[in-house]
Design a protein around this motif. Structure first.
Motif, PDB file in Angstrom:
ATOM      1  N   ARG A 138      91.150 -10.659 106.952  1.00  0.00           N
ATOM      2  CA  ARG A 138      92.031 -11.428 108.091  1.00  0.00           C
ATOM      3  C   ARG A 138      93.403 -11.428 107.867  1.00  0.00           C
ATOM      4  NH1 ARG A 138      94.766 -15.574 108.050  1.00  0.00           N
ATOM      5  NH2 ARG A 138      93.173 -16.698 106.746  1.00  0.00           N
ATOM      6  N   TYR A 139      93.891 -11.872 106.495  1.00  0.00           N
ATOM      7  CA  TYR A 139      95.307 -12.141 106.129  1.00  0.00           C
ATOM      8  C   TYR A 139      96.142 -10.694 106.067  1.00  0.00           C
ATOM      9  CZ  TYR A 139      99.534 -12.777 103.322  1.00  0.00           C
ATOM     10  OH  TYR A 139     100.621 -12.895 102.813  1.00  0.00           O
ATOM     11  N   VAL A 140      95.321  -9.610 105.796  1.00  0.00           N
ATOM     12  CA  VAL A 140      95.982  -8.279 105.504  1.00  0.00           C
ATOM     13  C   VAL A 140      96.124  -7.754 107.047  1.00  0.00           C
ATOM     14  CG1 VAL A 140      95.433  -6.023 104.787  1.00  0.00           C
ATOM     15  CG2 VAL A 140      95.112  -7.954 103.164  1.00  0.00           C
ATOM     16  N   ALA A 141      95.113  -7.911 107.902  1.00  0.00           N
ATOM     17  CA  ALA A 141      95.206  -7.520 109.301  1.00  0.00           C
ATOM     18  C   ALA A 141      96.497  -8.212 109.966  1.00  0.00           C
ATOM     19  CB  ALA A 141      93.911  -7.795 109.860  1.00  0.00           C
ATOM     20  N   GLU A 142      96.605  -9.375 109.587  1.00  0.00           N
ATOM     21  CA  GLU A 142      97.811 -10.291 110.271  1.00  0.00           C
ATOM     22  C   GLU A 142      99.198  -9.745 109.763  1.00  0.00           C
ATOM     23  OE1 GLU A 142      96.785 -14.236 109.958  1.00  0.00           O
ATOM     24  OE2 GLU A 142      95.532 -14.212 111.634  1.00  0.00           O
ATOM     25  N   ASN A 143      99.186  -9.600 108.638  1.00  0.00           N
ATOM     26  CA  ASN A 143     100.228  -9.226 108.119  1.00  0.00           C
ATOM     27  C   ASN A 143     100.753  -7.851 107.450  1.00  0.00           C
ATOM     28  OD1 ASN A 143     101.451 -12.288 107.591  1.00  0.00           O
ATOM     29  ND2 ASN A 143      99.179 -12.191 106.995  1.00  0.00           N
ATOM     30  N   ARG A 157      87.807  -4.205 111.109  1.00  0.00           N
ATOM     31  CA  ARG A 157      87.192  -5.257 112.139  1.00  0.00           C
ATOM     32  C   ARG A 157      88.279  -6.117 112.708  1.00  0.00           C
ATOM     33  NH1 ARG A 157      84.565  -9.098 111.490  1.00  0.00           N
ATOM     34  NH2 ARG A 157      84.820  -9.524 109.191  1.00  0.00           N
ATOM     35  N   PHE A 158      89.489  -6.201 111.906  1.00  0.00           N
ATOM     36  CA  PHE A 158      90.455  -6.966 112.575  1.00  0.00           C
ATOM     37  C   PHE A 158      91.822  -5.928 113.226  1.00  0.00           C
ATOM     38  CE2 PHE A 158      88.511  -9.374 109.217  1.00  0.00           C
ATOM     39  CZ  PHE A 158      88.195 -10.412 109.749  1.00  0.00           C
ATOM     40  N   LYS A 159      92.029  -5.006 112.450  1.00  0.00           N
ATOM     41  CA  LYS A 159      93.140  -4.092 112.536  1.00  0.00           C
ATOM     42  C   LYS A 159      92.837  -2.936 113.456  1.00  0.00           C
ATOM     43  CE  LYS A 159      97.567  -3.029 111.623  1.00  0.00           C
ATOM     44  NZ  LYS A 159      98.569  -4.121 112.545  1.00  0.00           N
ATOM     45  N   GLY A 160      91.726  -2.443 113.750  1.00  0.00           N
ATOM     46  CA  GLY A 160      91.491  -1.385 114.466  1.00  0.00           C
ATOM     47  C   GLY A 160      91.272  -0.006 113.933  1.00  0.00           C
ATOM     48  N   VAL A 161      92.104   0.281 112.747  1.00  0.00           N
ATOM     49  CA  VAL A 161      92.094   1.206 111.988  1.00  0.00           C
ATOM     50  C   VAL A 161      91.653   1.240 110.570  1.00  0.00           C
ATOM     51  CG1 VAL A 161      94.258   2.143 113.211  1.00  0.00           C
ATOM     52  CG2 VAL A 161      94.373   0.466 111.296  1.00  0.00           C
TER      53      VAL A 161
END
Length: 487
Positions: free
Chosen positions: A65-70, A322-326
């Motif tokens: 989740r952190y990686v997807a956000e940042n 799941r978070f980033k879409g790629v």
């Protein structure tokens, strides 16, 4: 232990990261089966907006989740390590807890097999740094081999009941080390009755398919044999090639301990693994051997040989998507710190934390008139640095000092200083304040005080263990006693 492993990770170019203990349940990969609670296995609650929150059950999902956000601001690849508490809503067992510490290392944004090999080598280095004096094995495999195995026995995702049957097969394979191949064979077939009489439904494989799975599960560490088993499955063949490259690269890292071996019975419980997987095992039995007892019962006493996996990990390329879409490639491993600590404690390999070094100074109080001066003395001492023990290691640190809180007499205060492991006790009674002096007692040189100090006159009989000095010499005298550089 944590400090040593952190130092190893930092020297390999990994940076520290903190993630929250509490996350939204869907961010952890846990979804609601009904309106009452998230999936079993997590501790959860609803917030004011009726959204489910859950305590993290590992450190990998919060990282995703952190990686997807940042993602846009992070260096690629992103290399991090972290340790912290995680929570599992499940039955505790020896070496298994509801709340426990994990130590995680991950590489995000780097494809296999170089990153996977580096993580395996780093896991071995962390085990060396932990101080564990026990033969370990680094058992490696690849989840693509399991997918290839299912293809070769005619199973695909369109097969009716695929998910349930796949789970039964994987669970059976995963029990090889603990129960042996005979139990695996029963679980792949009609089922198995354990020593308690409980029956576990089997996967119901036909004899021909059961033989293929059993041949795969009992495989000796031979890549050529494994390659023959995977013929006809493109994903299985890819898994063999990745495993071959990873083993070559692990050797390039000069990994000596734990010993590296192929173990096709590794499954890893989480579904998000997509490629190489490995486990750090505290049991060095030869590959394919069962435990001394094929009992399903937990050992009555703590047993290092049966402690099992101290950690493990693998590649999870689909998790962050799941978070980033790629799809973002990622791999990592976790060390079960609580389990490792239990092993070190059993071996008496933990650093020596002498209670006589945990607290340096206790400032005693004989009357209310001296409270302000006692607080001032404590402040002066805490601002001074010495070369002393901190968390079991000798390094420069501040003097630790506390003022006794309460109205007890001399005997009780001295007993408190003794039980707190204080190195020095300081007193400034009415006479000392009038003369601008303090009395200082070296507790290590003095007598055992618990039942001997009854009044102020007994205090004055300390001999070389204590003396009275001018107040302005307090800090220098304490440093002289505590700091070996001043001796």
């Amino acid at each position: 232990m944590l400090r040593n492993m952190s130092k190893v990770c930092a020297s390999w170019g990994f940076e520290a990261l903190e993630t929250p203990v509490l996350e939204y349940a869907d961010a952890l990969g846990k979804f609601l089966p009904d309106e009452e609670r998230p999936n079993a296995g997590v501790f959860s609650l609803r917030d004011d907006d009726e959204q489910w929150l859950a305590l993290r059950y590992d450190l990998t999902a919060p990282l995703a989740r952190y990686v997807a956000e940042n993602h846009d601001s992070l260096p690629k690849p992103f290399r991090r390590y972290q340790y912290g508490m995680v929570f599992r809503n499940e039955k505790p067992d020896p070496g298994r807890f509801r709340q426990f510490m994990q130590f995680d290392v991950d590489i995000v944004g780097a494809p296999a097999p170089m990153a996977d090999a580096e993580l395996c080598a780093l896991a071995a280095a962390c085990m060396d740094a932990s101080g564990l004096d026990l033969q370990c094995s680094l058992r490696v495999s690849n989840r693509k081999l399991l997918d290839g195995l299912l293809e070769n026995i005619g199973m695909d995702r369109n097969t009716p009941g695929f998910a349930e049957r796949r789970l039964r097969i994987f669970r059976a394979i995963d029990k090889k080390k603990r129960l042996g191949l005979k139990a695996v064979e029963e679980l792949l077939g009609e089922g198995r009755k354990d020593v308690s009489g409980d029956f576990t439904q089997g996967a119901g494989l036909k004899p021909k398919d059961l033989k293929k799975v059993l041949d795969f599960t009992g495989l000796a560490p031979d890549l050529d044999h494994l390659e023959n088993l995977m013929k006809g499955s493109s994903i299985g063949e890819q898994g063999v090639e990745e495993l071959r490259e990873m083993l070559d690269l692990i050797q390039a890292f000069k990994v000596s301990e734990p010993n590296v071996q192929i173990d096709t019975s590794i499954v890893r419980g989480l579904d998000y693994y997509t490629g190489p997987i490995f486990e750090i095992d505290s049991d060095a039995r030869p590959n394919g051997a069962a435990s001394d007892s094929e009992s399903d019962e937990a050992p009555s006493d703590f047993d290092l040989a049966r402690l099992g996996s101290l950690g493990g990990g693998g590649r999870y390329d689909g998790l962050i998507s799941r978070f980033k879409g790629v799809e973002i490639p990622a791999a990592g491993f976790s060390v079960g710190v609580s389990r490792l600590y239990a092993a070190l404690k059993e071996q008496r390999k933990l650093p020596s934390f002498s209670k006589k070094r945990e607290l340096d100074v206790v400032i005693l109080q004989m009357d209310p008139a001296g409270r302000q001066e006692a607080a001032l003395m404590a402040r002066e001492l805490r601002h001074e640095k010495i070369q002393g023990l901190l968390w079991g290691e000798t390094e420069e640190r501040n003097i630790s000092a506390e003022v006794y809180l309460g109205s007890s007499g001399m005997r009780a205060q001295m007993r408190y200083a003794d039980r707190r492991g204080a190195r020095i006790a300081i007193i400034q009674g009415e006479r000392e304040r009038k003369n601008n002096e303090v009395t200082i007692r070296n507790m290590l040189l003095g007598k055992t005080l618990s039942g001997e100090i009854k009044d102020a006159s007994a205090w004055k009989e300390g001999g070389e263990a204590q003396h009275t000095i001018p107040r302005n010499q307090l800090v220098a005298e304490v440093r002289k006693i505590l700091d070996p550089r001043n001796k």
